[in-house]
Design a protein around this motif. Structure first.
Motif, PDB file in Angstrom:
ATOM      1  N   ARG A 132       0.748  -1.193  -0.076  1.00 33.44           N
ATOM      2  CA  ARG A 132       0.031  -0.017  -0.026  1.00 33.44           C
ATOM      3  C   ARG A 132       0.854   1.366   0.025  1.00 33.44           C
ATOM      4  N   CYS A 133       0.797   2.077  -1.187  1.00 31.69           N
ATOM      5  CA  CYS A 133       1.364   3.198  -1.140  1.00 31.69           C
ATOM      6  C   CYS A 133       0.909   4.078   0.056  1.00 31.69           C
ATOM      7  N   PRO A 134       2.021   4.836   0.829  1.00 35.03           N
ATOM      8  CA  PRO A 134       1.410   5.766   1.673  1.00 35.03           C
ATOM      9  C   PRO A 134       0.660   6.972   1.169  1.00 35.03           C
ATOM     10  N   HIS A 135       0.853   7.200   0.034  1.00 37.93           N
ATOM     11  CA  HIS A 135       0.031   8.462  -0.677  1.00 37.93           C
ATOM     12  C   HIS A 135      -1.299   8.299  -0.645  1.00 37.93           C
ATOM     13  N   HIS A 136      -1.769   7.309  -1.722  1.00 43.04           N
ATOM     14  CA  HIS A 136      -3.292   7.285  -1.794  1.00 43.04           C
ATOM     15  C   HIS A 136      -3.529   5.769  -1.819  1.00 43.04           C
ATOM     16  N   GLY A 137      -2.664   4.792  -1.326  1.00 42.07           N
ATOM     17  CA  GLY A 137      -3.073   3.454  -1.245  1.00 42.07           C
ATOM     18  C   GLY A 137      -2.980   2.474  -2.563  1.00 42.07           C
ATOM     19  N   ILE A 138      -2.596   2.921  -3.547  1.00 37.80           N
ATOM     20  CA  ILE A 138      -2.369   2.169  -4.624  1.00 37.80           C
ATOM     21  C   ILE A 138      -1.366   1.211  -4.358  1.00 37.80           C
ATOM     22  N   ASP A 139      -1.451  -0.107  -5.013  1.00 32.52           N
ATOM     23  CA  ASP A 139      -0.543  -1.032  -4.831  1.00 32.52           C
ATOM     24  C   ASP A 139       0.684  -0.875  -5.513  1.00 32.52           C
ATOM     25  N   THR A 142       8.684   2.518  -8.864  1.00 31.13           N
ATOM     26  CA  THR A 142       7.953   3.676  -8.823  1.00 31.13           C
ATOM     27  C   THR A 142       6.610   3.410  -8.985  1.00 31.13           C
ATOM     28  N   CYS A 143       5.700   4.135  -7.690  1.00 23.14           N
ATOM     29  CA  CYS A 143       4.240   3.711  -7.594  1.00 23.14           C
ATOM     30  C   CYS A 143       3.458   4.033  -8.992  1.00 23.14           C
ATOM     31  N   PRO A 144       2.724   3.205  -9.428  1.00 26.49           N
ATOM     32  CA  PRO A 144       2.093   3.372 -10.566  1.00 26.49           C
ATOM     33  C   PRO A 144       1.007   4.518 -10.385  1.00 26.49           C
ATOM     34  N   GLY A 145       0.640   4.928  -9.233  1.00 24.60           N
ATOM     35  CA  GLY A 145      -0.446   6.102  -8.935  1.00 24.60           C
ATOM     36  C   GLY A 145       0.054   7.340  -9.300  1.00 24.60           C
ATOM     37  N   HIS A 146       1.205   7.794  -8.734  1.00 27.25           N
ATOM     38  CA  HIS A 146       1.537   9.532  -8.732  1.00 27.25           C
ATOM     39  C   HIS A 146       3.106   9.369  -8.743  1.00 27.25           C
ATOM     40  N   GLY A 147       4.107   8.300  -8.930  1.00 25.66           N
ATOM     41  CA  GLY A 147       5.279   8.423  -9.064  1.00 25.66           C
ATOM     42  C   GLY A 147       6.165   8.480  -7.847  1.00 25.66           C
ATOM     43  N   TRP A 148       5.550   8.464  -6.783  1.00 20.70           N
ATOM     44  CA  TRP A 148       6.548   8.353  -5.728  1.00 20.70           C
ATOM     45  C   TRP A 148       7.564   7.006  -5.826  1.00 20.70           C
ATOM     46  N   GLU A 149       8.561   7.341  -5.392  1.00 19.56           N
ATOM     47  CA  GLU A 149       9.583   6.083  -5.697  1.00 19.56           C
ATOM     48  C   GLU A 149      10.060   5.629  -4.128  1.00 19.56           C
TER      49      GLU A 149
HETATM   50  S1  FES Z   1      -0.725   6.456  -4.665  1.00 16.36           S
HETATM   51 FE1  FES Z   1       1.521   6.198  -4.882  1.00 16.36          FE
HETATM   52  S2  FES Z   1       2.150   7.914  -5.377  1.00 16.36           S
HETATM   53 FE2  FES Z   1       0.003   8.542  -5.060  1.00 16.36          FE
END
Ligand code: FES
Length: 99
Positions: A42-49, A61-68
């Motif tokens: 779970r990405c701590p940004h918005h929870g995308i896997d 790199t998160c597929p949501g918004h690019g956090w690494e």
């Molecule tokens: S949910 Fe991972 S960067 Fe936004």
């Protein structure tokens, strides 16, 4: 902490991630040229896997918004946030996760 079998090494393609549900936890397992890493998916940004993220070496790199995140530590490469890192090992064909 005990290691439990979660699957086979062949379940995770080279330079890819795969999601495993272990005791109700979403765990992202990555294969980097035969070396395995496991972090909370779970990405701590918005929870995308993060299991569906893109690998560049040992950085996902998160597929949501690019956090690494660094697979060695679970830490975000820029921001002061991190995901849990699990110990994982292979024994023969089996993938074992410490829980
Ligand atoms: S949910 Fe991972 S960067 Fe936004």
């Amino acid at each position: 902490m005990p290691f439990v079998k979660i699957g086979k090494t062949s379940d995770v393609q080279n330079r890819k991630g795969r999601l495993f549900i272990v005791n109700g936890n979403r765990v992202a397992v990555f294969n980097v040229n035969g070396e395995f890493f496991a972090i909370d998916s779970r990405c701590p940004h918005h929870g995308i896997d993060l299991a569906g993220g893109y690998l560049n070496g040992k950085i996902v790199t998160c597929p949501g918004h690019g956090w690494e995140f660094d697979l060695e530590t679970g830490e975000n490469v820029i921001l002061p946030v991190s995901v849990r890192k699990y110990n994982i090992k292979s024994e023969g064909d089996n993938l074992l996760l410490e829980i």
